[in-house]
Design a protein around this motif. Structure first.
Motif, PDB file in Angstrom:
ATOM      1  N   ASP A   1      -7.455  -0.468  -1.480  1.00 47.81           N
ATOM      2  CA  ASP A   1      -7.795  -1.385  -0.429  1.00 47.81           C
ATOM      3  C   ASP A   1      -8.827  -2.607  -0.536  1.00 47.81           C
ATOM      4  N   LEU A   2      -9.698  -2.341  -1.473  1.00 48.34           N
ATOM      5  CA  LEU A   2     -10.756  -3.550  -1.805  1.00 48.34           C
ATOM      6  C   LEU A   2     -10.033  -4.535  -2.414  1.00 48.34           C
TER       7      LEU A   2
ATOM      8  N   GLU B   1      -7.508   4.798  -3.337  1.00 51.94           N
ATOM      9  CA  GLU B   1      -7.431   4.364  -2.135  1.00 51.94           C
ATOM     10  C   GLU B   1      -8.502   3.338  -1.812  1.00 51.94           C
ATOM     11  N   PHE B   2      -9.822   3.698  -2.144  1.00 50.81           N
ATOM     12  CA  PHE B   2     -10.793   2.632  -1.916  1.00 50.81           C
ATOM     13  C   PHE B   2     -10.718   1.556  -2.927  1.00 50.81           C
ATOM     14  N   ALA B   3     -10.441   1.584  -3.993  1.00 51.97           N
ATOM     15  CA  ALA B   3     -10.328   0.476  -4.770  1.00 51.97           C
ATOM     16  C   ALA B   3      -8.886  -0.346  -4.657  1.00 51.97           C
TER      17      ALA B   3
ATOM     18  N   ARG C   1       0.919  -1.155   0.100  1.00 52.75           N
ATOM     19  CA  ARG C   1       0.180  -0.129   0.060  1.00 52.75           C
ATOM     20  C   ARG C   1       0.897   1.224   0.023  1.00 52.75           C
TER      21      ARG C   1
ATOM     22  N   PHE D   1      -9.255   9.425  -3.107  1.00 48.39           N
ATOM     23  CA  PHE D   1     -10.127   8.773  -2.241  1.00 48.39           C
ATOM     24  C   PHE D   1     -10.667   7.280  -3.176  1.00 48.39           C
ATOM     25  N   GLU D   2     -11.086   7.613  -4.355  1.00 48.45           N
ATOM     26  CA  GLU D   2     -11.331   6.525  -5.144  1.00 48.45           C
ATOM     27  C   GLU D   2     -10.273   5.568  -5.273  1.00 48.45           C
TER      28      GLU D   2
END
Length: 241
Positions: free
Chosen positions: A217-218, A213-215, A86, A210-211
Protein backbone atom coordinates in the motif's frame (compact mmCIF):
# COMPACT_ATOMS: atom_id res chain seq x y z
CA UNK A 1 -2.62 -49.26 -3.52
CA UNK A 2 -2.44 -51.77 -6.41
CA UNK A 3 -5.97 -50.85 -7.49
CA UNK A 4 -5.05 -47.14 -7.39
CA UNK A 5 -2.05 -47.74 -9.66
CA UNK A 6 -4.12 -49.82 -12.07
CA UNK A 7 -6.71 -47.01 -12.25
CA UNK A 8 -3.92 -44.50 -12.84
CA UNK A 9 -2.52 -46.58 -15.69
CA UNK A 10 -5.92 -46.72 -17.40
CA UNK A 11 -6.23 -42.91 -17.49
CA UNK A 12 -4.45 -41.62 -20.62
CA UNK A 13 -1.30 -39.72 -19.75
CA UNK A 14 -1.05 -36.18 -21.06
CA UNK A 15 0.94 -33.05 -20.29
CA UNK A 16 -1.77 -31.69 -18.01
CA UNK A 17 -1.76 -34.83 -15.85
CA UNK A 18 2.04 -34.82 -15.66
CA UNK A 19 2.14 -31.20 -14.49
CA UNK A 20 -0.71 -31.69 -12.03
CA UNK A 21 1.05 -34.66 -10.46
CA UNK A 22 4.37 -32.81 -10.38
CA UNK A 23 2.81 -29.83 -8.58
CA UNK A 24 1.14 -32.16 -6.08
CA UNK A 25 4.43 -33.96 -5.46
CA UNK A 26 6.31 -30.68 -4.91
CA UNK A 27 3.54 -29.45 -2.60
CA UNK A 28 3.84 -32.62 -0.54
CA UNK A 29 7.57 -33.27 -0.52
CA UNK A 30 9.31 -30.14 -1.87
CA UNK A 31 11.36 -29.54 -5.00
CA UNK A 32 14.32 -31.56 -3.71
CA UNK A 33 12.17 -34.69 -3.76
CA UNK A 34 10.98 -34.09 -7.31
CA UNK A 35 12.55 -36.38 -9.88
CA UNK A 36 11.31 -37.94 -13.10
CA UNK A 37 11.54 -41.38 -11.49
CA UNK A 38 9.56 -40.35 -8.39
CA UNK A 39 6.96 -38.60 -10.55
CA UNK A 40 6.61 -41.67 -12.76
CA UNK A 41 6.02 -43.81 -9.67
CA UNK A 42 3.26 -41.46 -8.51
CA UNK A 43 1.62 -41.67 -11.93
CA UNK A 44 2.04 -45.43 -12.18
CA UNK A 45 4.09 -45.29 -15.40
CA UNK A 46 7.68 -45.89 -16.45
CA UNK A 47 9.92 -42.80 -16.45
CA UNK A 48 10.32 -42.87 -20.25
CA UNK A 49 6.58 -42.29 -20.62
CA UNK A 50 7.01 -38.80 -19.14
CA UNK A 51 9.39 -37.70 -21.88
CA UNK A 52 6.60 -37.80 -24.44
CA UNK A 53 5.07 -34.81 -22.60
CA UNK A 54 8.08 -32.96 -21.11
CA UNK A 55 11.51 -33.03 -22.71
CA UNK A 56 13.44 -32.87 -19.44
CA UNK A 57 13.24 -31.71 -15.85
CA UNK A 58 13.80 -28.07 -16.80
CA UNK A 59 10.77 -28.16 -19.06
CA UNK A 60 8.84 -29.89 -16.29
CA UNK A 61 9.70 -27.08 -13.84
CA UNK A 62 8.74 -24.43 -16.40
CA UNK A 63 5.40 -26.13 -16.86
CA UNK A 64 4.86 -26.34 -13.10
CA UNK A 65 5.52 -22.61 -12.76
CA UNK A 66 3.01 -21.93 -15.52
CA UNK A 67 0.43 -24.15 -13.82
CA UNK A 68 0.81 -22.21 -10.57
CA UNK A 69 0.58 -18.83 -12.33
CA UNK A 70 -2.65 -19.99 -13.96
CA UNK A 71 -4.14 -20.25 -10.44
CA UNK A 72 -3.71 -16.51 -9.80
CA UNK A 73 -7.20 -15.04 -9.88
CA UNK A 74 -8.03 -12.45 -12.55
CA UNK A 75 -9.51 -9.12 -11.53
CA UNK A 76 -12.62 -7.35 -12.76
CA UNK A 77 -12.11 -5.44 -15.99
CA UNK A 78 -13.78 -2.36 -14.50
CA UNK A 79 -11.54 -2.21 -11.41
CA UNK A 80 -9.37 0.90 -11.06
CA UNK A 81 -5.65 0.43 -11.56
CA UNK A 82 -4.88 0.51 -7.83
CA UNK A 83 -7.49 -2.08 -6.86
CA UNK A 84 -6.57 -4.21 -9.86
CA UNK A 85 -2.86 -4.28 -9.00
CA UNK A 86 -3.48 -4.81 -5.29
CA UNK A 87 -5.92 -7.68 -5.80
CA UNK A 88 -3.73 -9.34 -8.41
CA UNK A 89 -0.62 -9.18 -6.23
CA UNK A 90 -2.43 -10.43 -3.14
CA UNK A 91 -3.93 -13.29 -5.16
CA UNK A 92 -0.42 -14.16 -6.33
CA UNK A 93 0.69 -14.17 -2.70
CA UNK A 94 -2.08 -16.57 -1.68
CA UNK A 95 -1.22 -18.82 -4.61
CA UNK A 96 2.45 -19.01 -3.62
CA UNK A 97 1.49 -19.71 -0.02
CA UNK A 98 -0.40 -22.77 -1.30
CA UNK A 99 2.72 -23.86 -3.20
CA UNK A 100 5.74 -22.96 -1.01
CA UNK A 101 8.23 -24.36 -3.54
CA UNK A 102 7.03 -21.99 -6.29
CA UNK A 103 8.89 -18.96 -4.92
CA UNK A 104 12.26 -20.67 -5.36
CA UNK A 105 11.23 -21.92 -8.80
CA UNK A 106 10.25 -18.41 -9.91
CA UNK A 107 13.51 -16.97 -8.59
CA UNK A 108 15.72 -19.53 -10.30
CA UNK A 109 14.01 -20.17 -13.64
CA UNK A 110 15.87 -18.43 -16.49
CA UNK A 111 13.30 -19.23 -19.17
CA UNK A 112 10.50 -16.65 -19.38
CA UNK A 113 7.54 -18.87 -20.22
CA UNK A 114 4.33 -17.62 -21.88
CA UNK A 115 2.50 -17.64 -18.52
CA UNK A 116 5.26 -15.57 -16.87
CA UNK A 117 5.29 -13.10 -19.74
CA UNK A 118 1.49 -12.89 -19.86
CA UNK A 119 1.22 -12.20 -16.14
CA UNK A 120 3.93 -9.52 -16.33
CA UNK A 121 2.27 -7.97 -19.37
CA UNK A 122 -1.09 -7.86 -17.56
CA UNK A 123 0.36 -6.10 -14.51
CA UNK A 124 2.10 -3.54 -16.73
CA UNK A 125 -1.17 -3.06 -18.60
CA UNK A 126 -2.98 -2.20 -15.35
CA UNK A 127 -0.68 0.78 -14.79
CA UNK A 128 -0.84 1.92 -18.41
CA UNK A 129 -4.64 1.69 -18.39
CA UNK A 130 -4.61 3.81 -15.21
CA UNK A 131 -2.93 6.67 -17.04
CA UNK A 132 0.67 5.96 -16.06
CA UNK A 133 3.27 6.98 -18.62
CA UNK A 134 5.47 4.28 -20.11
CA UNK A 135 8.44 5.92 -18.36
CA UNK A 136 6.84 5.88 -14.92
CA UNK A 137 5.53 2.35 -15.43
CA UNK A 138 9.08 1.20 -16.21
CA UNK A 139 10.31 2.49 -12.85
CA UNK A 140 7.20 1.23 -11.04
CA UNK A 141 7.91 -2.33 -12.23
CA UNK A 142 11.49 -2.03 -10.98
CA UNK A 143 10.18 -0.90 -7.60
CA UNK A 144 7.66 -3.71 -7.36
CA UNK A 145 10.22 -6.36 -8.22
CA UNK A 146 9.34 -9.77 -6.78
CA UNK A 147 6.46 -8.20 -4.87
CA UNK A 148 4.56 -8.50 -8.15
CA UNK A 149 4.58 -12.25 -7.52
CA UNK A 150 3.51 -11.92 -3.91
CA UNK A 151 6.82 -12.32 -2.11
CA UNK A 152 9.80 -10.24 -1.13
CA UNK A 153 13.14 -10.69 0.59
CA UNK A 154 12.72 -8.99 3.94
CA UNK A 155 15.28 -7.16 6.05
CA UNK A 156 14.67 -9.39 9.07
CA UNK A 157 14.37 -12.69 7.21
CA UNK A 158 15.87 -15.14 9.69
CA UNK A 159 14.19 -18.40 8.81
CA UNK A 160 17.49 -20.29 9.01
CA UNK A 161 18.21 -19.14 12.53
CA UNK A 162 14.80 -19.61 14.12
CA UNK A 163 15.15 -23.36 14.57
CA UNK A 164 18.34 -22.87 16.57
CA UNK A 165 16.73 -20.06 18.56
CA UNK A 166 13.83 -22.30 19.56
CA UNK A 167 16.31 -24.77 21.10
CA UNK A 168 18.02 -22.11 23.23
CA UNK A 169 17.00 -22.25 26.92
CA UNK A 170 14.98 -19.26 28.20
CA UNK A 171 17.84 -17.99 30.38
CA UNK A 172 20.21 -18.01 27.39
CA UNK A 173 17.63 -16.17 25.28
CA UNK A 174 17.33 -13.54 28.01
CA UNK A 175 21.11 -13.09 27.97
CA UNK A 176 21.04 -12.72 24.19
CA UNK A 177 18.34 -10.04 24.45
CA UNK A 178 20.38 -8.21 27.06
CA UNK A 179 23.44 -8.28 24.82
CA UNK A 180 21.35 -7.00 21.91
CA UNK A 181 20.06 -4.17 24.09
CA UNK A 182 23.60 -3.13 24.92
CA UNK A 183 25.22 -3.54 21.51
CA UNK A 184 22.36 -2.98 19.04
CA UNK A 185 19.64 -1.04 20.88
CA UNK A 186 18.01 0.39 17.76
CA UNK A 187 17.55 -3.01 16.12
CA UNK A 188 16.10 -4.45 19.30
CA UNK A 189 13.71 -1.51 19.76
CA UNK A 190 12.35 -1.76 16.21
CA UNK A 191 12.23 -5.57 16.14
CA UNK A 192 10.12 -5.71 19.31
CA UNK A 193 7.85 -2.74 18.52
CA UNK A 194 4.85 -4.67 17.15
CA UNK A 195 2.67 -7.63 18.10
CA UNK A 196 4.10 -10.80 16.58
CA UNK A 197 2.77 -14.10 15.28
CA UNK A 198 4.70 -17.35 15.02
CA UNK A 199 5.90 -18.69 11.68
CA UNK A 200 6.88 -15.39 10.09
CA UNK A 201 9.56 -14.78 7.50
CA UNK A 202 9.74 -11.03 8.14
CA UNK A 203 11.10 -11.15 11.65
CA UNK A 204 10.71 -13.76 14.36
CA UNK A 205 6.96 -13.72 14.90
CA UNK A 206 6.10 -10.69 12.74
CA UNK A 207 2.74 -10.71 10.94
CA UNK A 208 3.87 -11.46 7.38
CA UNK A 209 0.58 -10.62 5.71
CA UNK A 210 0.26 -7.28 7.50
CA UNK A 211 3.84 -6.29 6.70
CA UNK A 212 3.45 -7.30 3.06
CA UNK A 213 0.23 -5.33 2.61
CA UNK A 214 1.66 -2.34 4.50
CA UNK A 215 4.62 -2.12 2.11
CA UNK A 216 2.45 -2.76 -0.96
CA UNK A 217 0.00 0.00 0.00
CA UNK A 218 2.88 2.35 0.73
CA UNK A 219 4.27 1.75 -2.74
CA UNK A 220 0.88 2.17 -4.40
CA UNK A 221 0.45 5.49 -2.57
CA UNK A 222 3.79 6.64 -3.93
CA UNK A 223 3.01 5.46 -7.46
CA UNK A 224 -0.31 7.32 -7.37
CA UNK A 225 1.37 10.54 -6.20
CA UNK A 226 3.96 10.39 -8.99
CA UNK A 227 1.28 9.70 -11.58
CA UNK A 228 -0.71 12.76 -10.43
CA UNK A 229 2.44 14.88 -10.66
CA UNK A 230 3.10 13.60 -14.20
CA UNK A 231 6.53 12.51 -13.03
CA UNK A 232 9.16 11.59 -15.61
CA UNK A 233 12.69 10.30 -15.24
CA UNK A 234 13.94 12.91 -17.72
CA UNK A 235 12.64 15.77 -15.56
CA UNK A 236 14.04 14.10 -12.45
CA UNK A 237 17.49 13.90 -14.04
CA UNK A 238 17.27 17.60 -14.95
CA UNK A 239 16.69 18.38 -11.27
CA UNK A 240 12.90 18.40 -11.29
CA UNK A 241 10.66 17.14 -8.49
Amino acid sequence: MTQQLETSRRIPLNRGRVLEAAVALADKAGLDALSMRRLAEDLGVVPMALYKHVANKDELLDGMVDAVIDEIAPVSADAGWRDAVRLRVLSARQTLLRHPWARHALETRTNRTPAVLTYTDEVIGMFLAGGFSVDLTHHVMHALGSRMWGFTQELFDDAAGRGAEAAVPPEAQAAMVQEMAERYPNILQVATAAQHDDGSVVSYGCDDQFEFEFALDLMLDGFERLQRLEWSSAAQKRGGK
